[in-house]
Design an enzyme around this catalytic site. Structure first.
Site, PDB file in Angstrom:
ATOM      1  N   GLU A  72      25.309  83.935  -2.011  1.00 34.86           N
ATOM      2  CA  GLU A  72      24.927  84.876  -1.087  1.00 34.86           C
ATOM      3  C   GLU A  72      23.599  85.425  -1.070  1.00 34.86           C
ATOM      4  O   GLU A  72      23.281  85.911  -2.181  1.00 34.86           O
ATOM      5  CB  GLU A  72      26.122  85.637  -0.805  1.00 34.86           C
ATOM      6  CG  GLU A  72      27.252  85.030  -0.329  1.00 34.86           C
ATOM      7  CD  GLU A  72      28.540  85.926   0.323  1.00 34.86           C
ATOM      8  OE1 GLU A  72      28.233  87.131   0.152  1.00 34.86           O
ATOM      9  OE2 GLU A  72      29.595  85.640   0.601  1.00 34.86           O
ATOM     10  N   HIS A  85      29.299  87.370   5.666  1.00 36.29           N
ATOM     11  CA  HIS A  85      30.287  88.374   4.836  1.00 36.29           C
ATOM     12  C   HIS A  85      30.381  89.378   5.584  1.00 36.29           C
ATOM     13  O   HIS A  85      29.957  90.530   5.432  1.00 36.29           O
ATOM     14  CB  HIS A  85      29.500  88.657   3.380  1.00 36.29           C
ATOM     15  CG  HIS A  85      30.532  89.023   2.537  1.00 36.29           C
ATOM     16  ND1 HIS A  85      30.298  89.031   1.099  1.00 36.29           N
ATOM     17  CD2 HIS A  85      31.732  89.763   2.523  1.00 36.29           C
ATOM     18  CE1 HIS A  85      31.318  89.171   0.360  1.00 36.29           C
ATOM     19  NE2 HIS A  85      32.064  89.849   1.136  1.00 36.29           N
TER      20      HIS A  85
END
Length: 525
Positions: free
Chosen positions: A260, A278
């Site tokens: 990420e 997220h």
């Protein structure tokens, strides 16, 4: 004044709480690693979200840091072993965003069931593909929970509310808890074979990494739909791509990824795949909740010694801390005493509590004993890193709680296994506040443990105390207190003396040569 740094963007209520409790707080966000290293040494506490990476180098520079608080659940961005070794408490706020994350998982489950993102994109593109998007009902379907902790239990409750049947795999889920949750406890293989939808709610560990591997995905019911709002790495993303392409998996929704920000996932542009960046904790309510919780937890720790949601030490509420404080002081001094007197190569240590102490939380008492014991190895040891040091040295730690009533209203006994056999010391509290030694190596003796002291074992014979006093007087050493115990008349005696200054090495050797002396040891508390 206690100082806290907030190094990531956080709701203003966090800083308000710190200031209201008399803590100086600086909000300095967006710093590079090097910039953070340059300033971190000024602070007692550090409040972070996910952007700040608390690395080994930052911990090494944080010479005053006592606690790191993560506003959120995941602590992947904190080097917990390094923090533990440095004696820094690491806390998170696992409940502040639980409802938000659970609701996001439910939302993704609905989106998968009715193909909402694809239908929205198609409709806004000017198409009207009513027959293309044939969904499925959630009612009567089986939801498989991998992880039935706080968030998983909320998902189960919501799923049961829409008439889904819920099965759960969690090694820590007890049969009684499963009944309370209204779920069926199953093995992982059973879950994979039966579930129409699978949601993951477990931390990323060596045991859970790729828990949905290629092999496990192959065991699922054909057309299963998978949702992950927990941690990237729980699902093998390449294997999931293959299963979506083959139809083994009917749909998947990921809020988290192995890497990420996820900008180039193999799953992107795959049919029946939904992704979000997220967002599990991304509601205004959750952001406020975790900010408030982390500020309260750090304040409780720095001001009162309360420990809540710590990852590397036992919890200790702010209400418990004042009550336990004198017991922890006694425990630390007993650990220090036996650490200074017992020989090296300790293999086992036992901490026993009885009376009033047996009704308390024993974990902080154990931590204090180990901190005292391990202080012989490090001058930066505390309750956080002491268990780490003990484990590193292979020390077997036992805790024993006795219901019996003894000679004292409360008693803590510390025993160690040495090459010469077992040795133990015991202490109590006078007036529920003053730590007092009451037994040393099987000999009854009452003594305060403070400052500079002398421990002497000698043959119990007339004239010895006079010779000892003369020797110390000739050396200019003033005796503060004098405590004597013996096994019996004419047998081995123990002396504990508090002295006003450290004893010079030559004087120590001179005392060793006095007639009848067996052991002389300088102590420091």
């Amino acid at each position: 004044m206690v100082k806290v740094l907030i190094s990531d963007k956080m709701d203003p209520k966090a800083a308000e709480i710190f200031r209201a409790r008399g803590i100086q707080v600086d909000e300095i966000t967006g710093k590079t690693k090097e910039e953070l290293i340059a300033i971190i040494g000024e602070y007692d506490g550090l409040a972070i979200r996910s952007a700040t990476k608390v690395t080994k180098e930052i911990i090494a520079a944080a010479t005053n840091l006592k606690v790191v608080g993560r506003a959120g659940i995941g602590v992947d961005n904190v080097d917990i072993p390094s923090a533990s070794a440095a004696g820094i408490v690491v806390m998170n706020t696992p409940f502040g965003n639980s409802i938000t994350t659970a609701e996001h998982a439910i939302a993704l489950m609905f989106a998968l069931a009715r193909q909402l993102p694809e239908a929205d994109a198609s409709t806004q593109a000017g198409k009207w593909e009513k027959n293309r998007f044939m969904g499925v009902e959630l009612t009567s379907k089986t939801l498989g929970l991998i992880g039935a902790g706080n968030i998983g239990s909320i998902v189960a409750e919501r799923a049961r509310g829409i008439k889904m049947k819920v099965v759960a795999y969690d090694p820590f889920l007890t049969p009684e808890r499963a009944i309370d949750m209204g779920v069926e406890k199953v093995t992982l293989d059973e879950l994979l074979a039966r579930a129409d939808f699978i949601t993951l709610h477990t931390p990323l560990t060596d045991q859970t990494r790729n828990i949905l591997s290629r092999e496990n995905i192959a065991k699922t019911k054909k057309g299963v739909r998978i949702i992950n709002c927990a941690r990237g790495g729980l699902v093998d993303e390449v294997a999931l791509k293959e299963a979506l392409d083959s139809g083994q998996v009917g749909g998947a929704a990921l809020d988290v990824f192995v890497e990420e920000p996820a900008t180039n996932s193999p799953l992107f542009n795959t049919p029946n795949f939904i992704s979000t960046p997220h967002l599990g904790a991304s509601t205004s309510e959750a952001q406020v909740n975790v900010a408030i919780q982390v500020a309260e937890q750090l304040s409780d720790f720095l001001l009162d010694g309360g420990v809540t949601n710590a990852l590397n030490m036992p919890s200790l509420s702010a209400e418990e801390a004042p009550k336990l404080k004198p017991y922890m002081a006694l425990a630390e001094r007993l650990g220090s005493l036996i650490g200074q007197l017992a020989h090296d190569n300790l293999t086992k240590i036992s901490i026993e509590v009885e009376g009033a102490a047996a009704e308390l939380n024993i974990k902080p008492i154990t931590g204090a004993v180990l901190a005292g014991l391990m202080s012989r190895y490090s001058d930066t040891v505390n309750m956080v890193n002491a268990p780490f040091l003990a484990k590193e040295r292979g020390l077997d730690v036992r805790e024993v709680r006795h219901d019996r009533e003894g000679d004292y209203h409360t008693l803590i006994r510390v025993s160690v296994q040495t090459e010469e056999g077992e040795k133990s010391v015991a202490g109590t509290l006078f007036g529920n506040a003053a730590p007092r030694l009451v037994e040393i190596f099987g000999i009854k003796v009452e003594a305060d443990l403070a400052g500079n002291m002398l421990y002497i074992v000698n043959e119990d014979a007339p004239g010895f105390i006079g010779r000892l006093g003369s020797s110390l007087g000739d050396a200019g050493i003033n005796i503060g207190t004098f405590h004597l115990g013996r096994r019996g008349s004419g047998s081995e005696a123990v002396l504990l003396l508090s002295i006003d200054s450290p004893i010079p090495e030559p004087v120590l050797w001179a005392l060793c040569k006095l007639p009848g002396v067996k052991t002389v040891k300088a102590l420091k508390f």
